[in-house]
Design an enzyme around this catalytic site. Structure first.
Site, PDB file in Angstrom:
ATOM      1  N   CYS A  96       0.921  -1.127   0.144  1.00 41.21           N
ATOM      2  CA  CYS A  96      -0.191   0.230  -0.143  1.00 41.21           C
ATOM      3  C   CYS A  96       1.005   1.126   0.137  1.00 41.21           C
ATOM      4  O   CYS A  96       1.513   1.489  -0.880  1.00 41.21           O
ATOM      5  CB  CYS A  96      -0.854  -0.099   1.205  1.00 41.21           C
ATOM      6  SG  CYS A  96      -2.232   1.065   1.058  1.00 41.21           S
ATOM      7  N   HIS A 193      -3.313  -5.555   1.562  1.00 41.53           N
ATOM      8  CA  HIS A 193      -2.711  -5.896   2.764  1.00 41.53           C
ATOM      9  C   HIS A 193      -2.687  -7.252   3.257  1.00 41.53           C
ATOM     10  O   HIS A 193      -3.914  -7.651   3.839  1.00 41.53           O
ATOM     11  CB  HIS A 193      -3.201  -4.904   4.081  1.00 41.53           C
ATOM     12  CG  HIS A 193      -3.092  -3.523   3.624  1.00 41.53           C
ATOM     13  ND1 HIS A 193      -2.007  -3.046   4.105  1.00 41.53           N
ATOM     14  CD2 HIS A 193      -3.928  -2.331   3.410  1.00 41.53           C
ATOM     15  CE1 HIS A 193      -2.059  -1.631   3.905  1.00 41.53           C
ATOM     16  NE2 HIS A 193      -3.230  -1.338   3.348  1.00 41.53           N
ATOM     17  N   GLU A 195      -1.152  -8.550   5.384  1.00 41.83           N
ATOM     18  CA  GLU A 195      -0.903  -8.632   6.759  1.00 41.83           C
ATOM     19  C   GLU A 195      -2.058  -8.421   7.754  1.00 41.83           C
ATOM     20  O   GLU A 195      -2.222  -8.733   8.807  1.00 41.83           O
ATOM     21  CB  GLU A 195       0.384  -7.852   7.260  1.00 41.83           C
ATOM     22  CG  GLU A 195      -0.069  -6.204   7.092  1.00 41.83           C
ATOM     23  CD  GLU A 195      -0.135  -5.492   6.058  1.00 41.83           C
ATOM     24  OE1 GLU A 195      -0.362  -6.185   4.960  1.00 41.83           O
ATOM     25  OE2 GLU A 195      -0.462  -4.385   5.927  1.00 41.83           O
TER      26      GLU A 195
END
Lengths: 215, 299
Positions: A96, A193, A195
């Site tokens: 990002c 993302h 994560e």
């Protein structure tokens, strides 16, 4: 602090310790990336100053606000050592805001920051927060032997890769064809993302590349 | 171009995820596009668009309400970072208006005059994410149960005095620590007392922290105040009056950003704290009667 990751004196170098992956920790969701690295058995290290990059085998530029991260990179002269790290062949993953930092061009925006990935990105390309979304997508190079794999990810006020230059290649697109990940050698920029959803494939790629680069 | 057709928007992951991206950063109160640009230039991760900073709300008295939509739009056009805005506690319609304006977060805030003295908003019913203030664990979990995707400890806004902010973040941390290792029976009793589901209490105890991102707010006036907040376990900081009531707003803002990142590094804190000019003039808490304390609004 750490012994050399490569066993001395062996012809086929074997690592005795897990790779050390730096995570830029000036701002953003660096804690989530560190947790992913821990899951994979890699050693994560917070990077706020140039000295923190000493001895790292790879680097993650996390999600956050790219304008804020840029101020903090500039103020403490982190741009040069990160570029040097890339030049040494260490893998770098930008998610990002991190992908915006990697790009060679920022559409309608300011000057590029690291210029390590031959792409043009557009900030907030999908709109404001109400257009943040969850989706699955197919990404190249995450499966066995570099095959494609479907992953679940989140896009938050995400950028889009509006152009991929000759040195890079698109490795993930949305169903409508918009490019959201691009790779150039060991530099990978993604607009989303993994994560946040806990999808480990992308981080596994980074750790594997870090091991390969260190050998 | 908006999100792809088959993608899911306004999920818990997107709502709470934006707050994750703001961590380690500074969110600044701004009252016009020029201030928003100064904040972005200083390295703010988001701005809170409001008509008057809390110091002025306190000074002017009267009823404080949602800002003029034109002002919010002007600020959205001026910066690329997220723009948040405040709605009065329990004011469903102010919140719907802010949602229609496509703000990135709504702060259901005690800094404005409450509209409902019994109910906070049911924030699950909105597409836009919310953040709310808290003074203690019970208040935080009630707001999260109502759908808040981010929290901030309240402090006492507009005072330039960090003492209440410290009290509130310490209280939240201590109350979570006190539940650690307790039996299911005890946790169920605590949940009942706090008027929240047992599962939420269990989740909090397991995580050892609030289950959403938590910033410190209310009274931060210097880089050292911001670093202190981080040391006490904040995920990031809100600075309201502390920037644009300081002698040198741009420099103070940039220094607070640096201090929030480098809060563990005293040498850097010494460097960025130097030569900032006068900080905002603070207010000693004893001079503010309980009835005039903004943090007592909300429950």
């Amino acid at each position: 602090m750490n012994a050399s990751p490569i066993a001395a004196g062996s012809t086929v170098a074997k690592r005795r310790t897990p790779p050390i992956i730096g995570v830029l920790a000036v701002q953003g969701d660096f804690a989530e990336h560190l947790r992913m690295l821990e899951k994979l058995g890699a050693e994560g290290r917070e990077v706020r100053l140039p000295a923190d990059l000493d001895g790292v085998d790879g680097l993650i530029l996390p999600g956050g606000e790219s304008t804020a991260m840029r101020k903090l990179l500039d103020r403490w002269d982190l741009v040069k050592p990160i570029k040097a790290l890339a030049k040494r062949g260490a893998p770098i993953l930008g998610t990002c805001a991190g992908a915006i930092l990697l790009a060679t061009k920022i559409a309608d925006g300011d000057e590029p920051v690291l210029s390590l990935l031959d792409v043009e990105v557009r900030r907030n390309a999908f709109g404001r927060q109400l257009e943040s979304f969850e989706t699955s997508l197919v990404m190249e190079g995450l499966g066995n032997n570099g095959r494609s794999r479907t992953i679940q990810v989140v896009f938050i006020r995400a950028p889009e890769i509006v152009r991929v230059g000759p040195s890079a290649r698109a490795v993930a697109t949305l169903e409508d064809g918009r490019i959201v990940a691009a790779r150039q050698g060991r530099i990978l920029g993604i607009a989303f993302h993994p994560e946040i959803t806990g999808e480990t494939g992308v981080h596994r790629w980074l750790v594997t590349e870090a091991l390969a680069a260190a050998l | 171009m908006p999100a792809p057709k088959r993608a899911k928007t306004s999920t818990w992951a997107t709502k709470s995820g934006l707050a994750q991206m703001l961590k380690g950063g500074v969110i600044m109160d701004v009252v016009n596009p020029a201030e928003a640009k100064i904040a972005q230039e200083a390295g703010a991760v988001a701005v809170m668009a409001l008509e008057r900073v809390p110091f002025d709300i306190r000074r002017d008295g009267g009823v404080a309400r949602m800002s003029d939509p034109d002002m919010i739009k002007g600020i959205q056009a001026a910066v690329s970072i997220p723009v948040m805005a405040k709605a009065r506690i329990g004011h469903e319609i102010e919140a719907r208006i802010l949602e229609a304006l496509d703000v990135d977060y709504i702060d259901e805030s005690e800094v404005l005059t409450p509209a409902d003295d019994r109910y906070h908003l049911n924030k699950h019913g909105f597409k836009v994410p919310f953040l709310c203030g808290c003074k203690n664990l019970g208040e935080a979990l009630r707001r999260i149960n109502e759908g808040a995707a981010m929290m901030r400890t309240k402090g006492e806004a507009g005072t330039g005095n960090i003492v209440e902010a410290v009290r509130h973040i310490r209280t939240v941390t201590e109350e979570i620590a006190a539940l650690n290792g307790q039996s299911e029976k005890r946790l169920r009793a605590a949940a009942k007392e706090m008027r929240v589901p047992y599962e939420l209490v269990k989740l909090t105890v397991k995580a050892g922290r609030l289950p959403v991102v938590n910033f410190v707010a209310g009274g931060i006036a210097t880089p050292a105040d911001a670093a202190l907040s981080m040391w006490l376990g904040a995920d990031g900081v809100f600075v309201g009056s502390g920037i644009f009531k300081a002698e040198n707003p741009a420099k103070t803002a940039a220094a607070i950003v640096q201090a929030t990142t480098h809060w563990k590094n005293a040498a850097i804190l010494a460097e960025v704290s130097a030569g900032l000019g006068e900080a905002m003039k603070g207010i000693e808490m004893r001079t503010i009667p309980e009835s005039e304390r903004l943090s007592n609004r909300g429950w």
